[in-house]
Motif scaffolding. Structure first.
Motif, PDB file in Angstrom:
ATOM      1  N   MET C   1       0.690  -0.798  -0.077  1.00  0.00           N
ATOM      2  CA  MET C   1       0.243   0.124  -0.095  1.00  0.00           C
ATOM      3  C   MET C   1       0.834   0.931   0.035  1.00  0.00           C
ATOM      4  N   THR C   2       0.331   2.318  -0.209  1.00  0.00           N
ATOM      5  CA  THR C   2       1.374   3.654  -0.376  1.00  0.00           C
ATOM      6  C   THR C   2       1.262   4.365   0.963  1.00  0.00           C
ATOM      7  N   THR C   3       1.958   5.163   0.735  1.00  0.00           N
ATOM      8  CA  THR C   3       2.913   5.252   2.634  1.00  0.00           C
ATOM      9  C   THR C   3       1.477   6.773   2.583  1.00  0.00           C
ATOM     10  N   ILE C   4       1.297   7.095   4.041  1.00  0.00           N
ATOM     11  CA  ILE C   4       0.203   7.496   4.317  1.00  0.00           C
ATOM     12  C   ILE C   4       1.057   8.811   4.609  1.00  0.00           C
ATOM     13  N   SER C   5       0.531   9.944   3.951  1.00  0.00           N
ATOM     14  CA  SER C   5       1.109  10.947   4.321  1.00  0.00           C
ATOM     15  C   SER C   5       0.585  12.057   5.546  1.00  0.00           C
ATOM     16  N   SER C   6       1.343  12.720   7.253  1.00  0.00           N
ATOM     17  CA  SER C   6       0.877  13.450   7.485  1.00  0.00           C
ATOM     18  C   SER C   6      -0.134  14.058   6.969  1.00  0.00           C
ATOM     19  N   SER C   7      -1.825  14.421   7.782  1.00  0.00           N
ATOM     20  CA  SER C   7      -2.975  15.428   7.406  1.00  0.00           C
ATOM     21  C   SER C   7      -1.835  16.550   7.562  1.00  0.00           C
ATOM     22  N   TYR C   8      -1.230  16.513   8.009  1.00  0.00           N
ATOM     23  CA  TYR C   8      -1.375  18.481   7.729  1.00  0.00           C
ATOM     24  C   TYR C   8       0.838  18.504   7.064  1.00  0.00           C
ATOM     25  N   ASP C   9       0.497  18.174   6.156  1.00  0.00           N
ATOM     26  CA  ASP C   9       1.793  18.292   5.196  1.00  0.00           C
ATOM     27  C   ASP C   9       1.362  19.389   3.999  1.00  0.00           C
ATOM     28  N   PRO C  10       2.673  20.141   4.246  1.00  0.00           N
ATOM     29  CA  PRO C  10       2.615  21.153   3.351  1.00  0.00           C
ATOM     30  C   PRO C  10       2.210  20.787   1.586  1.00  0.00           C
ATOM     31  N   VAL C  11       1.512  21.374   0.997  1.00  0.00           N
ATOM     32  CA  VAL C  11       0.830  21.258   0.063  1.00  0.00           C
ATOM     33  C   VAL C  11       1.962  21.036  -1.054  1.00  0.00           C
ATOM     34  N   PRO C  12       2.100  19.572  -1.641  1.00  0.00           N
ATOM     35  CA  PRO C  12       2.858  20.316  -2.685  1.00  0.00           C
ATOM     36  C   PRO C  12       3.222  20.802  -3.944  1.00  0.00           C
ATOM     37  N   ARG C 192     -13.232   4.727  -1.305  1.00  0.00           N
ATOM     38  CA  ARG C 192     -13.269   5.605   0.298  1.00  0.00           C
ATOM     39  C   ARG C 192     -12.074   5.130   0.566  1.00  0.00           C
ATOM     40  N   PRO C 193     -10.821   5.903   1.180  1.00  0.00           N
ATOM     41  CA  PRO C 193      -9.455   5.078   1.049  1.00  0.00           C
ATOM     42  C   PRO C 193      -9.311   5.121   3.109  1.00  0.00           C
ATOM     43  N   PRO C 194      -8.519   4.308   3.371  1.00  0.00           N
ATOM     44  CA  PRO C 194      -8.240   3.435   3.657  1.00  0.00           C
ATOM     45  C   PRO C 194      -8.541   5.008   5.070  1.00  0.00           C
ATOM     46  N   GLY C 195      -9.576   4.521   6.191  1.00  0.00           N
ATOM     47  CA  GLY C 195      -9.055   5.770   7.282  1.00  0.00           C
ATOM     48  C   GLY C 195     -10.686   6.936   6.990  1.00  0.00           C
ATOM     49  N   GLN C 527      -1.574   8.954  -1.300  1.00  0.00           N
ATOM     50  CA  GLN C 527      -2.818   8.206  -1.104  1.00  0.00           C
ATOM     51  C   GLN C 527      -2.683   9.593   0.254  1.00  0.00           C
ATOM     52  N   PRO C 528      -3.822  11.024  -0.230  1.00  0.00           N
ATOM     53  CA  PRO C 528      -3.629  11.507   0.869  1.00  0.00           C
ATOM     54  C   PRO C 528      -4.408  11.008   2.011  1.00  0.00           C
ATOM     55  N   ALA C 529      -3.717  11.743   3.547  1.00  0.00           N
ATOM     56  CA  ALA C 529      -4.234  11.159   5.605  1.00  0.00           C
ATOM     57  C   ALA C 529      -5.420  12.010   5.604  1.00  0.00           C
ATOM     58  N   VAL C 530      -6.673  10.926   5.899  1.00  0.00           N
ATOM     59  CA  VAL C 530      -7.732  10.789   6.144  1.00  0.00           C
ATOM     60  C   VAL C 530      -7.600  11.913   7.665  1.00  0.00           C
ATOM     61  N   GLY C 531      -7.572  13.268   7.178  1.00  0.00           N
ATOM     62  CA  GLY C 531      -8.513  13.360   9.268  1.00  0.00           C
ATOM     63  C   GLY C 531      -9.579  14.096   9.162  1.00  0.00           C
ATOM     64  N   ASP C 532     -10.040  14.486   9.963  1.00  0.00           N
ATOM     65  CA  ASP C 532     -11.836  14.743  10.787  1.00  0.00           C
ATOM     66  C   ASP C 532     -11.724  16.764   9.906  1.00  0.00           C
ATOM     67  N   CYS C 533     -12.449  15.774   8.356  1.00  0.00           N
ATOM     68  CA  CYS C 533     -12.744  17.017   7.680  1.00  0.00           C
ATOM     69  C   CYS C 533     -13.297  18.340   7.888  1.00  0.00           C
ATOM     70  N   TYR C 534     -13.713  18.767   9.189  1.00  0.00           N
ATOM     71  CA  TYR C 534     -14.538  20.201   9.742  1.00  0.00           C
ATOM     72  C   TYR C 534     -13.439  20.511  10.677  1.00  0.00           C
TER      73      TYR C 534
END
Lengths: 120, 366, 558, 315
Positions: C1-12, C192-195, C527-534
């Motif tokens: 599976m692809t690596t999951i970056s932390s949800s607050y990584d700066p946008v590439p 839906r992504p994992p998480g 794969q982007p990290a999935v946090g609480d979107c609100y």
């Protein structure tokens, strides 16, 4: 209806229906067709329609469960199919109830075939 | 004659009766009061909730507007108690609304037993009201304080019979009967609309409901239904021509519409679609009224409905007299009544301008 | 599976010119694209064009009704104008509107996926929409349509306008809607992504999911209804033709079984958009997430039980009238829950009045009136008086135009930076929003009063007593027309000379703001990290780039 | 319209995947892709069921309210042909299911043979349908305005003596009907409601051509006098034939016509899958198109399983 042997490995993805079941279902369908045709010979009055429908439902569920292997599939697929049938029942039920309710008000013209002569 | 007397007896001022309100027209029938109370019940509840939402929203937007030094406080993100309150309260309110509407609808829906039956026939862009004695009029005349049951059907497409003042409306469906009942509470003239789209002149398919004071209705009906006695056959024919839908297709000014024009028709000979030529005489007119499909003038479609059973022989001869009367140079046995001979009479024959909108309007050529 | 970056990584940051717009060049790369973003943009252009066309018809209708008597249109032309206004606006603009144009663009990115489940089917849906639009243009050219958008029989059987062309067009548009719905359901289930569990999904996706359920279950019945209507006209089958023993009221059952759920196809995506906008622009976590999600599903399911309230005066039996009246009240409850939850979200927030939020507030105001006036039409007694009058016209314009289209414009402004990579001018945006609000209310509020006073619907002319209402209403429609022209101007202007849009101008936390504006062709490299979107605590406003950036890593409080 | 879009639904499966050959770029694993395809297919089947529900609803409403029409008119249908058709469809459904199994087990030869057999079943079904339609067109048993029967019920097309008279009758009835665009009898039976895109432009059927206009009840007798109830005596016209019998044929042609279109579409897909299986594309690791076409074919059989008793076995 759980998917008994999980096929997560990248090889076989679907479930193979054993030959015995296929032939069995086929024969059952042919016999049921014969039965439903013969059943019209016996006059059961109102029951005939319901008997024919019962046989049709049995045949249909055989096809759906085995030929379309819904029985071995993910439960989501059967939820979709049964969900659709619920809405079909809702539509038919209300249309039938309403049309039966206002049927006394419907005017019955003369038969289309016998064009009436002018009746002064 | 009917309208003059009617106007005098009424001495009606045109001001709407006091029961009219900002939202709803004057109350003209027994059910109107009930409908209005339900309307205003819902209105005030809706206004309250709407005001609540808008005030809260505007207050929040102002009070918590984004400005330096003001941060959003992390309040709770859900609370079962709050959710239940604004679910259960609306459910209760909505149930009361349903009950009030249902109760008032019950009075409207079930016609009382011995109501005075009038049959209504809607057709493309005019109404026909068939009174119990068989008299057919294009306007609805009813006695006041009497249950009236309308049994309605349509000749062509779906129309809808709506009297705003009486708060009653029902579709007029071809191929079946629909019933509508009301009991007018105060005499007067009330607008009648067609509210189901029915084609080109849907907006002209209006007529008027005259509510006669006590005792007046019978007099009107008696006078109106034997109108042939009070006028020459030609005038009676003209009234029938206007009232019974002939105007939709046959003009009287020479321009051919869906059907041939009646002007200078009598005595002429026409080529028929089946190649034969026919001179227009009494029994040709009678035949094409009763069985229009048989002989069609060349160049016209066979779309005329049969009037068999809807015109008595006397009425047919009146129409024939009228056609003769508008044929110049026809020195038939009847004297040709000039237009000006009895204008008052003419006027009194229910040609109230505007009220009976379809009278003057010729259908433009299709 | 692809690596999951932390949800607050700066946008590439993208190498200049490597986004989905510039990934490949040339018309063919657009016409045969499988990229959901390009299909969304193509839909958007088509839908805005149809909205302009429908608007022209609306202005013609209002100009005819400016004064009594005949102004610009004869009766026949008027009937064609209101019919085409209705048909174009419902079938071409408002049913595909938010799901097809904005949903197509945003849904896969919100799921962190590369594309919808069936990209080819997505392109096929667009071409079906285009084919349907061509049919409508053919109808326009070949003599118009004068049956009303409802095609009620027997009038639709005997009129000689191009009914078959219009019904064939609607039939094809129905398939476009079905296939879009199917695509969304499978995408939300499978991609839906994992998480991202069902209750970590953005509410806009819940709304699109509920809409897709209706699209899939209701539209086929419209297909068979239109097929039977075409059969009536070509072979006089007689099922709906009373002259041949058919039953026109049965046609109304067939038609409204689809068309009432269709109005929920229109409003649900709008509600999904408002849930997103209210939360983002109040910097507050959405209030009552599960209740809003469940209310979308509830509206979708209850929507199937209530179609009879369109037929209270049609000759439907009294028993069914009562049942449908009671059931229809059930639909008003979920809508009320949503509105109250939005207000609770705004409580103690930090509310910015950017243009999308202006449209969200206007939505709550107008949808409030639209929803509450629906109560009058649900209650049996009052519906008898109000049915087929201008009260109904005002009600459904408040809900469709005031609801769905206002939310559509809010969403358009919200995702404009992401779609085009440009910022629009806030000043002009707010001015246009205010003008739309003023013009809308001037147009449609008088119609409520005219309707309850008895003014029937679809009238080419009216009695003296309704003249005032119509005059004010027509003036209002001109104000609204001006407002939309202003909007068109400044949005087009921003395309060419708008400021370069940052990755996250509004500070939202749904996944589409975790990639660049405009996003790259494949949306995400990994794969982007999935946090609480609100949950907006991890973002802070960076005045330099005028956008929200993840807080510096040390201060991240997870 | 939906049919050819369906092919895109299946063809999406085998994009230019990096790792396993038939994996589309946006799917994680073949399992996910297969589940997505099956799930999408079942949703599509659900829309087909709902589309036919409209016809079943029309059937139910008219049978409930006018049982005499159905009792009278179904005698025109040939139950034996219907039963044979049902058997043909069940067999072709069986061979299709078997073909899916063969694909899963990688038996290429068997797969190709079975698909061909299924296709043959489809042709057989349409052939029998053609015979039935031919008989009905010939005898004027047409929906709506063209209904002008020249044969008494129970006479299943073998009443030759009616043949010549039938043609004459039909021609006149055709002339009366006066709507030029009705397919002249004897010509290839125009599929009842072929794809609307090709339907003739909206030629207005002239209103009163030979049709009995809705004759309103006599005005003279007061409305109360007229009997409102549903009196069966009034039902039957002069010849013991209930009025509006053409409604049965309207519904018959709508149902079997639309079903026929779906059989045709199914056969097109089977032919397309047959071509690809001859090219050897399918095997145990990738057989999705065969499976999806199989589901579609079984649905078509499913609908006929209900159509047969409802139309042919009315008692």
């Amino acid at each position: 209806m759980t998917n008994t042997h999980a096929q997560e490995h990248s090889g076989e993805v679907g479930h193979v229906v054993p030959m015995g079941i296929l032939v069995g279902v086929w024969l059952a369908l042919m016999v049921l067709t014969y039965v439903t045709v013969v059943a019209t010979k016996i006059d059961l009055g109102e029951l005939n329609l319901w008997l024919a429908m019962l046989i049709a439902v049995i045949k249909a569920s055989l096809v759906v469960l085995y030929f379309m292997h819904l029985r071995y599939d993910k439960p989501l697929n059967s939820l979709v199919f049964v969900g659709g049938l619920v809405f079909v029942a809702l539509f038919l039920g209300i249309a039938l109830t309403d049309s039966a309710e206002y049927q006394p008000d419907v005017i019955h013209q003369e038969a289309l075939e016998s064009l009436p002569t002018s009746n002064t | 004659m009917a309208i003059d007397e009617f106007a005098e007896s009424m001495s009606l001022a045109s001001a709407p009766s006091p029961s009219a309100s900002f939202w709803l027209p004057p109350q003209g029938s027994t059910v109107a009061q009930g409908v209005d109370s339900v309307f205003y019940y819902i209105f005030w509840i809706s206004l309250f909730f709407f005001a609540l939402i808008v005030v809260l929203m505007v207050w929040f937007v102002f009070r918590y507007r984004r400005r330096p030094g003001h941060e959003a406080q992390q309040t709770a993100t859900h609370s079962i108690g709050l959710e239940l309150t604004w679910t259960i309260i609306p459910v209760i309110i909505v149930c009361t609304m349903f009950y009030k509407g249902f109760a008032s609808f019950m009075d409207m829906a079930v016609p009382p037993a011995n109501a005075y039956e009038i049959e209504v026939v809607g057709q493309k862009w005019s109404w026909n009201f068939i009174y119990p004695n068989g008299y057919i009029d294009s306007e609805l005349h009813v006695p006041v304080d009497r249950d009236i049951l309308l049994t309605m059907s349509s000749e062509d497409v779906i129309h809808s019979f709506f009297i705003p003042a009486f708060r009653v409306k029902k579709d007029v469906v071809p191929g079946r009967f629909t019933k509508l009942w009301f009991r007018a509470t105060n005499p007067g003239e009330f607008l009648v609309f067609c509210t189901e789209y029915c084609g080109t002149q849907h907006s002209d398919m209006t007529t008027t409901c005259y509510v006669h004071p006590v005792g007046e209705f019978e007099k009107w009906l008696a006078k109106a239904s034997n109108f042939l006695d009070q006028m020459t056959p030609a005038e009676g024919g003209k009234l029938l021509y206007q009232r019974r839908g002939c105007t939709q297709c046959h003009s009287v000014d020479g321009i051919s519409g869906i059907g041939p024009s009646f002007k200078n028709l009598f005595g002429k000979s026409h080529l028929m679609t089946d190649g034969s030529t026919v001179t227009v005489d009494e029994n040709y007119i009678r035949e094409s009224i009763l069985n229009p499909q048989k002989l069609i003038v060349a160049g016209y479609e066979a779309v005329m409905p049969t009037y068999a059973g809807r015109l008595t022989d006397r009425e047919i001869s009146a129409i024939i007299a009228y056609i003769k009367s508008i044929t110049e140079g026809y020195s038939g046995d009847e004297s040709v009544p000039e237009e000006s001979s009895a204008p008052a009479n003419e006027e009194a024959v229910g040609d109230k301008p505007g009220a009976n909108a379809n009278e003057g309007r010729q259908t433009n050529d299709e | 599976m692809t690596t999951i970056s932390s949800s607050y990584d700066p946008v590439p940051e993208l190498a200049h010119g490597n986004n989905y717009l510039t990934h490949t060049r040339g018309v063919l790369s657009w016409l045969f694209t499988l990229d959901h973003k390009r299909i969304g943009v193509m839909y958007l252009v088509g839908i805005l064009g149809s909205f302009f066309l429908g608007g022209v018809f609306a202005v013609l209708v209002r100009t005819e009704l400016l004064f009594q008597g005949e102004q610009v249109l004869t009766d026949d032309q008027y009937n064609q104008m209101f019919t085409l206004h209705g048909a174009v606006m419902t079938f071409l603009v408002i049913i595909p509107g938010i799901p097809a144009a904005l949903g197509n663009f945003v849904l896969p990115i919100m799921l962190g996926a590369k594309d919808v489940a069936f990209p080819r089917l997505n392109l096929a849906s667009f071409y079906l929409w285009t084919l349907g639009a061509i049919f409508f243009l053919a109808v326009l050219a070949s003599g118009g349509l004068d049956t009303g958008w409802t095609f009620y029989t027997p009038y639709s059987i005997e009129t000689n306008t191009a009914v078959i062309g219009a019904t064939a067009g609607a039939f094809i548009l129905g398939f476009s809607s079905i296939l879009t719905g199917m695509n969304f359901i499978v995408s939300i289930h499978q991609l839906r992504p994992p998480g991202m569990t069902w209750f970590k999904m953005p509410l806009f996706l819940w709304a699109l999911y509920a809409t897709a359920i209706i699209q899939v279950l209701a539209t086929p019945v419209l297909a068979i209804t239109l097929l039977l209507l075409i059969a009536e006209r070509t072979f006089q089958v007689g099922i709906f033709d009373p002259k041949l023993g058919g039953d026109p009221v049965l046609y109304q059952h067939f038609f409204w079984f689809y068309s009432h759920p269709a109005v929920y196809i229109m409003i649900l995506p709008a509600m999904g958009v408002i849930s997103e906008l209210v939360s983002v622009f109040s910097r507050k976590h959405i209030f009552g997430y599960r209740f809003i999600a469940y209310s979308s599903i509830a509206i979708a399911l209850f929507g199937f039980l209530v179609w009879g309230h369109h037929m209270f005066t049609s000759g439907q039996s009294n028993m069914m009238n009562m049942i449908f009246s009671a059931l229809t009240f059930s639909v008003s409850i979920p809508s009320a829950i949503k509105v109250f939850n939005w207000l609770a979200t705004m409580y103690k927030g930090s509310i910015s009045l950017a243009t999308p939020m202006c449209y969200a507030l206007i939505f709550i105001f107008l949808f409030g009136i639209g929803g509450l006036t629906g109560l009058f039409l649900t209650t049996l007694a009052t519906d008898i008086q109000l049915h087929d009058t201008y009260f109904v016209v005002a009600h459904f314009h408040y809900v469709m135009m005031g609801g769905t289209m206002i939310a559509f414009f809010g969403a358009l402004h919200y995702w404009w930076p992401k779609m085009t990579g440009r910022m629009y001018s806030e000043m002009w945006g707010r001015l246009a929003a205010f003008l739309v609000f003023v013009g809308f209310n001037t147009t449609f509020f008088p119609q409520f009063v005219a309707g309850s006073q008895g003014m029937p619907r679809r009238y080419a002319d009216y009695k003296e007593m309704y003249a005032g209402y119509h005059f004010v209403s027509s003036i209002g429609s001109y104000i609204m027309a001006v407002a939309f022209v202003i909007m068109a101007c400044y949005l087009l202007h921003s395309l060419f000379r708008g400021r370069k849009a940052p990755a996250n101008p509004w500070g939202a936390n749904t996944l589409e703001w975790h990639c660049s504006s405009p996003p790259p062709h494949q949306n995400f490299d990994e794969q982007p990290a999935v946090g609480d979107c609100y949950d907006y605590s991890g973002l802070e406003y960076d005045t330099a780039t005028d956008s929200y950036v993840p807080k510096s890593r040390t201060a991240v409080t997870t | 319209m939906a049919e050819e879009t369906l092919t895109t639904a299946q063809s999406h499966g085998h994009g230019h995947g990096e790792h396993p050959p038939h994996l589309a770029h946006h799917f994680e694993s073949p399992g996910q892709q297969f589940d997505a395809c099956k799930f999408g297919m079942w949703i599509f089947l659900c829309t087909e069921v709902l589309m036919f529900s409209g016809l079943f609803c029309a059937y139910a409403v008219y049978r409930a309210n006018h049982p005499e029409i159905f009792l009278y008119a179904h005698k025109y249908l040939d139950t034996n042909l219907g039963a044979i058709n049902t058997a043909v469809l069940i067999c072709s459904s069986f061979t299709m299911a078997w073909a899916v199994r063969a694909a899963q087990k990688g038996q290429q030869g068997l797969l190709i043979g079975l698909l061909a057999l299924t296709l043959l079943g489809g042709f057989g079904f349409l052939g029998i349908k053609y015979i039935e339609y031919e008989h009905k067109f010939h005898k004027g048993l047409l929906p709506g305005a063209q209904y002008n029967p020249t044969v008494t019920p129970g006479d299943h097309g073998n009443g030759d003596k009616h043949a010549e008279m039938g043609d004459h009758e039909l021609i006149t009835s055709e002339h009366d009907a006066g709507n030029a665009h009705t397919a002249p009898p004897g010509a290839a039976p125009a599929r009842h409601d072929e794809e609307p895109a090709v339907a003739p432009t909206g030629v207005k059927p002239t209103e009163q051509t030979g049709l009995e206009k809705t004759t309103l009840p006599q005005a003279a007798p007061p409305p109360a006098g007229r009997s409102m109830e549903h009196d069966h005596a009034h039902e039957h016209g002069m010849t013991g034939r209930p009025n509006n019998v053409h409604l049965f044929f309207g519904i018959y042609f709508a149902m079997t016509g639309l079903h026929g279109i779906h059989v045709l579409a199914g056969m097109a897909f089977i032919a397309w899958v047959l071509k690809r299986s001859i090219a050897g594309e399918f095997g145990p690791e990738y057989f999705t198109p065969v499976d999806l076409v199989g589901l579609y074919w079984h649905l078509v059989d499913l609908i006929w399983i209900f159509l047969f008793p409802l139309l042919y076995l009315i008692h």
